[in-house]
Design a protein around this motif. Structure first.
Motif, PDB file in Angstrom:
ATOM      1  N   ALA A   1     109.817  33.751  15.335  1.00  0.00           N
ATOM      2  CA  ALA A   1     110.397  33.749  14.000  1.00  0.00           C
ATOM      3  C   ALA A   1     109.285  33.931  12.978  1.00  0.00           C
ATOM      4  O   ALA A   1     108.116  33.614  13.230  1.00  0.00           O
ATOM      5  N   ALA A   2     109.633  34.454  11.807  1.00  0.00           N
ATOM      6  CA  ALA A   2     108.632  34.701  10.772  1.00  0.00           C
ATOM      7  C   ALA A   2     107.850  33.425  10.454  1.00  0.00           C
ATOM      8  O   ALA A   2     108.368  32.317  10.563  1.00  0.00           O
TER       9      ALA A   2
ATOM     10  N   PRO B   1     120.343  34.591  21.025  1.00  0.00           N
ATOM     11  CA  PRO B   1     119.723  35.817  20.517  1.00  0.00           C
ATOM     12  C   PRO B   1     120.483  37.085  20.910  1.00  0.00           C
ATOM     13  O   PRO B   1     120.257  38.141  20.311  1.00  0.00           O
TER      14      PRO B   1
ATOM     15  N   ASP C   1     106.063  39.267  15.825  1.00  0.00           N
ATOM     16  CA  ASP C   1     106.463  38.390  14.726  1.00  0.00           C
ATOM     17  C   ASP C   1     107.634  39.071  14.023  1.00  0.00           C
ATOM     18  O   ASP C   1     107.483  40.152  13.443  1.00  0.00           O
ATOM     19  N   ALA C   2     108.816  38.450  14.079  1.00  0.00           N
ATOM     20  CA  ALA C   2     110.011  39.083  13.516  1.00  0.00           C
ATOM     21  C   ALA C   2     109.849  39.383  12.036  1.00  0.00           C
ATOM     22  O   ALA C   2     110.412  40.357  11.522  1.00  0.00           O
TER      23      ALA C   2
ATOM     24  N   ARG D   1     113.668  46.836  13.524  1.00  0.00           N
ATOM     25  CA  ARG D   1     114.470  45.742  14.082  1.00  0.00           C
ATOM     26  C   ARG D   1     115.726  46.284  14.751  1.00  0.00           C
ATOM     27  O   ARG D   1     116.147  45.801  15.813  1.00  0.00           O
TER      28      ARG D   1
ATOM     29  N   LEU E   1     109.247  36.866  21.229  1.00  0.00           N
ATOM     30  CA  LEU E   1     109.647  37.079  19.838  1.00  0.00           C
ATOM     31  C   LEU E   1     109.458  35.792  19.057  1.00  0.00           C
ATOM     32  O   LEU E   1     109.972  34.736  19.447  1.00  0.00           O
TER      33      LEU E   1
ATOM     34  N   LEU F   1     118.231  38.964  14.748  1.00  0.00           N
ATOM     35  CA  LEU F   1     116.907  39.475  14.385  1.00  0.00           C
ATOM     36  C   LEU F   1     116.678  39.405  12.882  1.00  0.00           C
ATOM     37  O   LEU F   1     115.568  39.107  12.426  1.00  0.00           O
ATOM     38  N   ASP F   2     117.711  39.662  12.101  1.00  0.00           N
ATOM     39  CA  ASP F   2     117.571  39.570  10.644  1.00  0.00           C
ATOM     40  C   ASP F   2     117.258  38.138  10.222  1.00  0.00           C
ATOM     41  O   ASP F   2     116.435  37.903   9.329  1.00  0.00           O
TER      42      ASP F   2
ATOM     43  N   ALA G   1     115.815  35.874  12.169  1.00  0.00           N
ATOM     44  CA  ALA G   1     114.463  35.585  12.654  1.00  0.00           C
ATOM     45  C   ALA G   1     113.409  36.148  11.705  1.00  0.00           C
ATOM     46  O   ALA G   1     112.332  35.562  11.539  1.00  0.00           O
ATOM     47  N   ALA G   2     113.712  37.265  11.078  1.00  0.00           N
ATOM     48  CA  ALA G   2     112.788  37.864  10.115  1.00  0.00           C
ATOM     49  C   ALA G   2     112.659  36.998   8.861  1.00  0.00           C
ATOM     50  O   ALA G   2     111.642  37.045   8.171  1.00  0.00           O
TER      51      ALA G   2
ATOM     52  N   ILE H   1     108.387  42.916  11.369  1.00  0.00           N
ATOM     53  CA  ILE H   1     109.080  44.099  11.881  1.00  0.00           C
ATOM     54  C   ILE H   1     109.926  44.711  10.771  1.00  0.00           C
ATOM     55  O   ILE H   1     110.816  44.037  10.225  1.00  0.00           O
TER      56      ILE H   1
END
Length: 686
Positions: free
Chosen positions: A316-317, A262, A189-190, A198, A314, A212-213, A215-216, A193
């Motif tokens: 997304a939050a 991604p 779960d991004a 990350r 992966l 990734l940022d 996705a978090a 992380i």
């Protein structure tokens, strides 16, 4: 003798004696119970070596009322593979998925020949028991799963599986796919992380740190970034349009599905589906799968990415907003991978072809509320953005259809819609059609019902009614000064005294409003299955409606619409002046479609002003210009149970009909006064 041996510690010999005597002994039941009791405890006795004796012992344990011995027996080190698979099946039948899974995996790990049914039992057990195994996968099965992963990576790359990559046909593709994802791949779960981790993940997997940022932050942040600064699409930056519908409309316009890559963090268009709502990103050097959100209500765009070469899924939050939870996302992916493996030749031919035709599919909910709220609303949005004559196919599924079809709703464009129509029986047939017809398939999801859509549903429903019904409807409208729609509800969130309460209430209202007509509404023929009415019975509701009609004894005119076709029910809702209804999916007809004023009641939890579900049909986020309902005060309702079907908001309740009488009488009086002010006796022309 057996008891003596057991007391002396010779429990294995005691078990053998009991099993030998059990079949013919007049006290067979007691002997069977004694045999099973010997298996309980931390150190069960050795088992007989004969397969037949073990199979009989498993059968005894499976038939016993107490289930304590069966898990212990299934895990016994002496149990042979065949009886162990038999025990796994018995555990599966008892709903003990984890124990069944472990027993069946242990049986398959031996390499012994097992019945064909054991393959399907293991598949069912894996699906019944979520999450990774508690112990490592046995080596022979781990090798099969690894070969499946190698073959799947080759398949997604458009190549034939390498020699030896295809696993032996011991486990089903569904079992292999789920085991690959749970035991050989990592799910992250991004949002969970930490920033420093990350950065390490980005370097290890070759991912964009900026991606990734985002996705978090969640799928919403990723979607907005995907549609930012896109002047060619006038709707791209409109935050009032759900991300999913911007995605669908852009796919229709551009012939490719927008995606935030991604690896680069930049926007690109995809052209391939692995399955509905799962897309293939042909990245270099390895492919990636992009999963669109599957949640009905949250109309999000992309929310998960699978990197098969890296063994990484992966999310997304907040995956619960996109998929209903992380495990649901993993299982959805496993299903798609298994189906791709089964139809590998069709997928290879699809990936090798240059041709693509964009197609838009409905969201299938089999729910009278969600079908309108999240599916038909999506088509209304799509046609407002690109028009019904857009260069795309429109998929029509027979399963789950509740309301008029697209050609009936947008009748002025019926020819164009018919020319682009693709028909499939259900989602499984659509998945096969996807690759055979070389489709790029996207699925609608929205959550706002425009007034124009509601009016179209009413008009199309009236056109779908037969002449006999329309004649009765016109007579009702012409002769009755007031029409009150009364919705029945049984099974859950039901008024326990509603039969006698409604009879008393309607008799009182009939005396106060001469000529009042009542429409009894509820479940509809053809829409009584699926998630809408999973806890309800159409026949019980029909019987209740008949008893209420009989109880009124002709005191007022009654039109019984319980069990009527959906088109007739909607036409009656549109003809009514007001409603009296319990809060629930039936309000999709009288409120979201007909937008009538009325009195709403339910259990105390649903009546609280802060209740999301209780105020759903009043919320202007979901329906254009909704007429607010009059809600009964929570204090007027008595709780009779804490929950129903394990859910507090489904609890039934008790209510004095007089609490409904006041607000319903006041509402009808206001409507009657308004009609009188408008002139005439309040009767409407046919």
């Amino acid at each position: 003798m057996a008891r003596s041996l057991a007391a002396q510690g010779a429990r294995g010999e005691a078990l053998r004696l009991l099993l030998g005597a059990e079949e013919a002994h007049p006290g067979a039941a007691a002997l069977a119970g004694a045999a099973l009791a010997l298996l309980e405890g931390p150190a069960p006795p050795p088992l007989p070596a004969e397969k037949a004796a073990q199979a009989r012992l498993v059968a005894l344990a499976a038939a016993a009322e107490e289930a304590g011995a069966l898990p212990a027996l299934a895990a016994h080190p002496d149990l042979l593979p065949g009886p162990r698979a038999q025990a796994g099946r018995a555990l599966l039948g008892r709903g003990q998925g984890r124990a069944a899974r472990d027993a069946l995996l242990a049986a398959f790990a031996t390499g012994a020949a097992l019945p064909e049914a054991a393959r399907w039992d293991l598949q069912a057990a894996l699906w019944q028991a979520p999450g990774p195994l508690e112990t490592p996968l046995p080596a022979p099965l781990a090798e099969e799963v690894a070969r499946f992963g190698q073959g799947m990576l080759a398949l997604l790359s458009g190549a034939a599986p390498e020699a030896g990559a295809a696993p032996e046909a011991r486990l089903t593709p569904h079992s292999l796919a789920l085991l690959w994802l749970t035991e050989a791949c990592e799910m992250l779960d991004a949002g969970a992380i930490p920033p420093e981790a990350r950065a390490a993940l980005a370097a290890r997997a070759g991912l964009s740190p900026a991606f990734l940022d985002l996705a978090a932050e969640g799928a919403e942040a990723l979607g907005e970034a995907c549609f930012r600064d896109w002047p060619e699409l006038p709707f791209a930056g409109d935050a009032a349009i759900p991300l999913r519908m911007r995605d669908v409309a852009a796919t229709v316009r551009l012939g490719g599905k927008p995606c935030l890559c991604p690896f680069t963090g930049k926007r690109r268009l995809l052209r391939d589906n692995l399955a509905p709502d799962i897309f293939l990103h042909r990245a270099d050097p390895a492919p990636c799968l992009v999963m669109a959100a599957s949640h009905w209500v949250h109309a999000l765009q992309d929310a998960a990415w699978f990197f098969p070469a890296a063994g990484l899924l992966l999310l997304a939050a907040r995956p619960e907003r996109a998929f209903g939870g992380a495990e649901a996302a993993r299982r959805r992916l496993a299903e798609a991978l298994a189906q791709a493996w089964i139809r590998a030749d069709a997928l290879r031919a699809y990936l090798a072809a240059e041709e693509r035709q964009v197609a838009v599919a409905p969201l299938v909910t089999a729910h009278v509320g969600h079908e309108l709220w999240n599916n038909l609303s999506g088509w209304a949005r799509l046609f407002s953005l690109v028009g019904p004559e857009a260069p795309a196919h429109f998929v029509a599924l027979a399963r789950g259809r509740i309301y008029p079809d697209l050609a009936a709703l947008w009748s002025e464009h019926a020819e164009a819609i018919a020319a682009r129509r693709l028909e499939a029986a259900d989602e499984r047939e659509l998945a096969r059609m996807l690759h055979e017809r070389r489709l790029l398939l996207v699925t609608v999801r929205d959550q706002f019902i425009p007034d124009d859509l509601a009016r179209r549903i009413v008009r199309a429903s009236r056109r779908g009614c037969d002449r006999g019904f329309l004649g009765r409807l016109n007579a009702l409208r012409a002769e009755a000064p007031l029409i009150l729609l009364v919705t029945l509800r049984l099974g859950n969130r039901a008024w326990v005294e509603q039969e006698e309460g409604l009879i008393a209430l309607l008799r009182a209202l009939g005396e106060e409003f001469p000529g009042l007509a009542v429409v009894l509404d509820g479940m509809n023929a053809g829409a009584e299955t699926g998630s809408t009415h999973g806890f309800m019975s159409l026949e019980e509701e029909r019987a209740l409606a008949r008893r209420i009609e009989a109880g009124l004894g002709g005191a007022l005119r009654v039109e019984n619409a319980v069990g009527a076709p959906m088109a007739e029910s909607i036409a009656l809702c549109a003809a009514a002046d007001a409603f009296l209804a319990p809060i629930g999916a039936g309000m999709a007809k009288c409120r979201w479609i007909a937008n009538k004023p009325g009195v709403a009641y339910s259990n105390p939890m649903m009546l609280r002003p802060e209740s999301y579900d209780g105020r759903l049909y009043d919320n202007p986020r979901f329906r254009e210009a909704p007429r607010p309902a009059v809600f009964l005060e929570p204090e007027a309702v008595r709780e009779v149970e804490a929950a129903r079907h394990g859910q507090p908001f489904r609890a039934n309740f008790s209510l004095d009909w007089r609490a409904l009488h006041g607000p319903t009488r006041a509402l009808l009086a206001r409507i009657a006064a308004r009609k009188a002010q408008a002139g005439g006796d309040g009767k409407r022309p046919a």
